[in-house]
Design an enzyme around this catalytic site. Structure first.
Site, PDB file in Angstrom:
ATOM      1  N   ARG A 627       5.343  32.585  11.320  1.00 44.58           N
ATOM      2  CA  ARG A 627       4.131  33.364  11.068  1.00 44.58           C
ATOM      3  C   ARG A 627       3.440  32.843   9.812  1.00 44.58           C
ATOM      4  O   ARG A 627       4.099  32.507   8.823  1.00 44.58           O
ATOM      5  CB  ARG A 627       4.516  34.821  10.875  1.00 44.58           C
ATOM      6  CG  ARG A 627       3.347  35.765  10.823  1.00 44.58           C
ATOM      7  CD  ARG A 627       3.897  37.170  10.818  1.00 44.58           C
ATOM      8  NE  ARG A 627       2.860  38.175  10.778  1.00 44.58           N
ATOM      9  CZ  ARG A 627       3.105  39.443  10.472  1.00 44.58           C
ATOM     10  NH1 ARG A 627       4.346  39.827  10.184  1.00 44.58           N
ATOM     11  NH2 ARG A 627       2.138  40.322  10.466  1.00 44.58           N
ATOM     12  N   LYS A 632      -5.566  30.523   4.889  1.00 40.77           N
ATOM     13  CA  LYS A 632      -6.377  29.681   4.000  1.00 40.77           C
ATOM     14  C   LYS A 632      -5.472  28.789   3.147  1.00 40.77           C
ATOM     15  O   LYS A 632      -5.628  27.563   3.126  1.00 40.77           O
ATOM     16  CB  LYS A 632      -7.231  30.585   3.103  1.00 40.77           C
ATOM     17  CG  LYS A 632      -8.290  29.887   2.305  1.00 40.77           C
ATOM     18  CD  LYS A 632      -9.136  30.935   1.583  1.00 40.77           C
ATOM     19  CE  LYS A 632     -10.362  30.297   0.977  1.00 40.77           C
ATOM     20  NZ  LYS A 632     -11.296  31.340   0.509  1.00 40.77           N
ATOM     21  N   GLU A 704       5.703  21.140   3.343  1.00 40.16           N
ATOM     22  CA  GLU A 704       6.062  19.749   3.603  1.00 40.16           C
ATOM     23  C   GLU A 704       5.762  19.246   5.012  1.00 40.16           C
ATOM     24  O   GLU A 704       5.485  18.074   5.217  1.00 40.16           O
ATOM     25  CB  GLU A 704       7.557  19.557   3.283  1.00 40.16           C
ATOM     26  CG  GLU A 704       7.778  19.522   1.785  1.00 40.16           C
ATOM     27  CD  GLU A 704       9.177  19.909   1.350  1.00 40.16           C
ATOM     28  OE1 GLU A 704       9.573  21.056   1.610  1.00 40.16           O
ATOM     29  OE2 GLU A 704       9.861  19.072   0.759  1.00 40.16           O
TER      30      GLU A 704
HETATM   31 MO1  MOS Z   1       9.991  19.314  -2.304  1.00 39.56          MO
HETATM   32  S1  MOS Z   1      10.451  17.315  -2.227  1.00 39.56           S
HETATM   33  O1  MOS Z   1      11.459  19.978  -1.834  1.00 39.56           O
HETATM   34  O2  MOS Z   1       9.528  19.627  -3.863  1.00 39.56           O
END
Ligand code: MOS
Length: 744
Positions: A627, A632, A704
């Site tokens: 979720r 934004k 990430e």
């Molecule tokens: Mo990220 S490389 O876990 O700050």
């Protein structure tokens, strides 16, 4: 008037800390200044390997304003972290100023402290170091590695399945050293009061930073406090402490004055980590229909003389696709370089460059649509851990992305698509990243002045952590955002997680919800037991708390009494309660599952062969990260990661001088990152399926995942446009010049 939208979870709430940042009121580590504060400037090694024969500090010590020159001969003990605590730090901290050995260019050999920054800089320039150089191993390629390979994952019998497979890919994929380059430089401002020390730090983990600094300085942990109110990003480079923090702390203790040490941009390229170079041999065996039969990933990554740093390129490999026979092996290769460090999507991002690039090559060899190849090999369960997925919509990411991108219009022949006189190339790749719920604690407090606060020893790396915490607290209390305070970035607060692994959102929201529920329960109890309370006659079970008002359950909230009134009747200035997050590995709803986020990246490049110009023109990215609390802030994370992916594909690379080990492009003028001019048209979509294993909010985090899969989608698009197969990042013009498109 409240500007809070009706349903705050999933609302595109602007950053609550935005005004502080845009007006310059937000205090980053180096913004802290204290009376009598002095400045420290390091002296760095100018060779990559050898010993210090002589350190001449007399001249520097006599210079105006210079107060102290510290080096390995006079710094006194800096302790190592205990065995088993290795994840708490890195080799650089363990070896800081320990001996006269030089293990990489840029290693700190001394630090000069003076009244002003200018005097300290001049003093540092006056320190003379004589070295006995020794041969340095700076070889870029890792293909000389002859050591053992560690097995990470294994199932079935790869060797025989690969030997028997009718269709094969066997290729090596290379990602270079990349430097994190957050805009905010690393810095430490250190203040001692007796035997207690406060460090204003650029830290992605104030709680861990505190523990490590206590060990390194030989102090009880309660004597150390670490403060990081704001971060100008970190990308992983600020996860763990680096030696400059210890140097500043010792200098401040010796001088009994506050010390500021700011790592300069050039040192940022050698002393605070980098994403290590990886070389991955990928072998895929498949049936003629495209079913994977065998998969091997054997990777090497570079590391320093002191670290055992594993880049974990096999992070996503064992579960992403269904394949009966698999092996992932690895080895690390030492060079005379500084210590590597996790960088946004560590392991998975370079690892998926190899795996997804190989999948695209397999699709081309089979003359199969690369999207169809992913569909054929989609995994129904995690075949590595032999667990069901908690929530996986990998295929839907591709389906939705294909529609938004217009993938069906792709003609597979090389150079076959044109627009405005340019050749267009299209490519795609999959993305994945791990999810976890880490244990943590928060406190929620109702204050007598009508404000509500939440406190947690985590920090906002710049992603919107302050804002989503406020959203959750608003949802639970009904108090408008304007009256909510989020207090983060201080190791004195209840223990919170590192801003790492995209895990803060998934971890902390549960603890905030629990703390808000506990505080509310206490408030209702107070309402029922306090003499002058309008609810004195009511049992707490009959009461509810809505929109900041205590009221009877069978009556509307508007008839209620503000919580401040209840506190006033009870003569209390505030009322607080704690809440905890149960880690996913202890939760029956999570521990029997494989927890990951997924995504699909679709990339368009424009190729102008006449002038050898390549541009990433368009990216469609579809993300399945549970979720989404704030679309934004989340879209902002994904778009930023895509821009970083353009850098990874076309620009990012740290190059070391083979004679000295100095980063040749160690400045923001010479190190290329994607700028506004390189930024494509980016289209971000979230699937927004709550992950039941992540608790009440079902959020997995988005920091990430957006970077994963961008680079292999770019190289696939480059191949489609130019016919040049690039397996080593970044894509270079000299490689593109091999394109035969113009001759065709
Ligand atoms: Mo990220 S490389 O876990 O700050």
């Amino acid at each position: 008037m409240s500007t809070t939208p009706a349903s705050i979870i999933g609302a595109a709430t602007p950053r609550i800390d935005g005004p502080l940042k845009t007006t310059g009121a937000a205090q980053y580590a180096a913004d802290f200044n204290f009376e009598h504060m002095v400045h420290a400037v390091p002296v760095v090694a100018s060779i990559a390997s050898g010993r210090i024969l002589k350190l001449e500090t007399d001249t520097a010590e006599k210079m105006p304003g210079v107060l102290l020159v510290l080096h390995h001969g006079n710094i006194g003990p800096l302790y190592r972290t205990a065995p088993g605590d290795d994840n708490a730090t890195n080799g650089e901290v363990r070896s800081a100023f320990e001996d006269e050995v030089i293990r990489h260019w840029g290693q700190y050999v001394a630090v000069v402290v003076a009244e002003t920054l200018e005097e300290a800089t001049a003093g540092a320039a006056a320190v003379r170091v004589e070295y006995e150089p020794q041969p340095a191993n700076l070889r870029v390629s890792l293909d000389d590695y002859a050591g053992a390979r560690k097995t990470g994952s294994e199932r079935g019998d790869f060797d025989s399945a690969f030997a028997d497979a009718p269709v094969k890919i066997d290729a090596t994929y290379i990602t270079p050293i990349e430097t994190h380059n957050p805009i905010e430089l690393h810095a430490s401002v250190v203040v001692w009061e007796g035997n207690h020390v406060t460090l204003y730090e650029t830290s992605q983990g104030v709680v861990n930073h505190r523990v490590v600094m206590a060990q390194v300085l030989g102090l009880p942990v309660e004597n150390v406090r670490v403060v990081t109110r704001f971060l100008g990003s970190g990308f992983g480079g600020k996860l763990f402490p680096w030696p400059h923090a210890a140097m500043a702390a010792v200098a401040a203790r010796k001088l009994d004055r506050p010390v500021k040490l700011s790592v300069n941009r050039r040192m940022m390229f050698s002393n605070v980590g980098y994403r290590p170079r990886t070389e991955q041999r990928i072998r895929l065996g498949a049936s003629k229909e495209g079913k994977l039969l065998a998969l091997s990933q054997s990777y090497l990554n570079v590391t320093s003389q002191l670290d055992d740093f594993d880049e974990n390129c096999g992070e996503a490999t064992p579960y992403l696709y269904s394949v009966a026979n698999l092996e992932v092996t690895s080895g690390m290769v030492r060079r005379h370089l500084g210590a590597p460090m996790y960088m946004r999507g560590p392991g998975a991002v370079p690892g998926l460059f190899g795996l997804e690039a190989a999948m695209n090559e397999l699709a081309d060899q089979l003359k199969l649509d690369p999207l169809q190849l992913r569909t054929i090999n989609d995994a129904a369960r995690d075949e590595d851990k032999n667990l069901p997925f908690s929530s996986r919509h990998f295929r839907e990411c591709f389906e939705v992305g294909a529609k938004r991108f217009g993938w069906e219009r792709r003609t597979p022949a090389i150079g076959s698509m044109r627009r405005d006189g340019k050749i267009i190339g299209w490519g795609l790749a999959g993305a994945s990243w791990v999810a976890l719920r880490l244990p943590c604690t928060t406190t929620v407090e109702f204050h007598g002045d009508g404000r509500v606060s939440v406190r947690c020893g985590t920090q906002d790396i710049g992603t919107g952590t302050y804002t989503i915490f406020a959203q959750v607290l608003h949802e639970k209390t009904g108090v408008p955002l304007e009256r909510i305070d989020v207090v983060l970035g201080d190791s004195a607060l209840p223990d919170g997680p590192m801003s790492g692994g995209s895990m803060v959102t998934g971890s902390v929201l549960n603890a905030i919800a629990a703390a808000a529920a506990n505080a509310t329960k206490r408030l209702l109890q107070l309402a029922s037991t306090t003499q002058d309370s309008p609810f004195h006659d009511a049992k707490p079970e009959m009461l509810a708390f809505t929109e900041g008002q205590v009221h009877k359950k069978d009556q509307p909230a508007a008839t209620g009494t503000p919580f401040t009134e209840i506190l006033r009747h009870a003569r209390l200035n505030g009322l607080s309660a704690e809440g905890k997050t149960q880690p996913s590995w202890e939760d029956p709803k999570a521990k029997g599952f494989s927890l990951h986020s997924y995504g699909a990246q679709f990339v368009e490049v424009e190729w102008e062969p006449e002038i050898a110009r390549l541009r990433v023109s368009r990216v469609v990215t579809v993300i399945d990260a549970g979720r989404i609390i704030n679309p934004k802030a989340a879209a902002n994370q994904i778009a930023g990661a895509v821009v970083m992916g353009v850098g990874m594909g076309l620009l990012d690379e740290t190059v070391h001088d083979q004679r000295t080990g100095q980063p040749i492009n160690g400045s923001m003028a010479d190190y290329l990152v994607a700028t506004c001019a390189d930024t494509p048209d980016i289209d971000v979509t979230f699937l927004d399926y709550p992950d039941p294993a992540m608790g009440e909010y079902g959020a997995r985090g988005v920091g990430e995942i957006g970077l994963a899969g961008v680079a292999p989608a770019i190289t696939a698009a480059v191949y489609h446009a130019t016919g040049v197969r690039i397996r080593e990042l970044p894509v270079r013009i000299e490689h593109l010049l091999q394109s035969k498109i113009l001759e065709a």
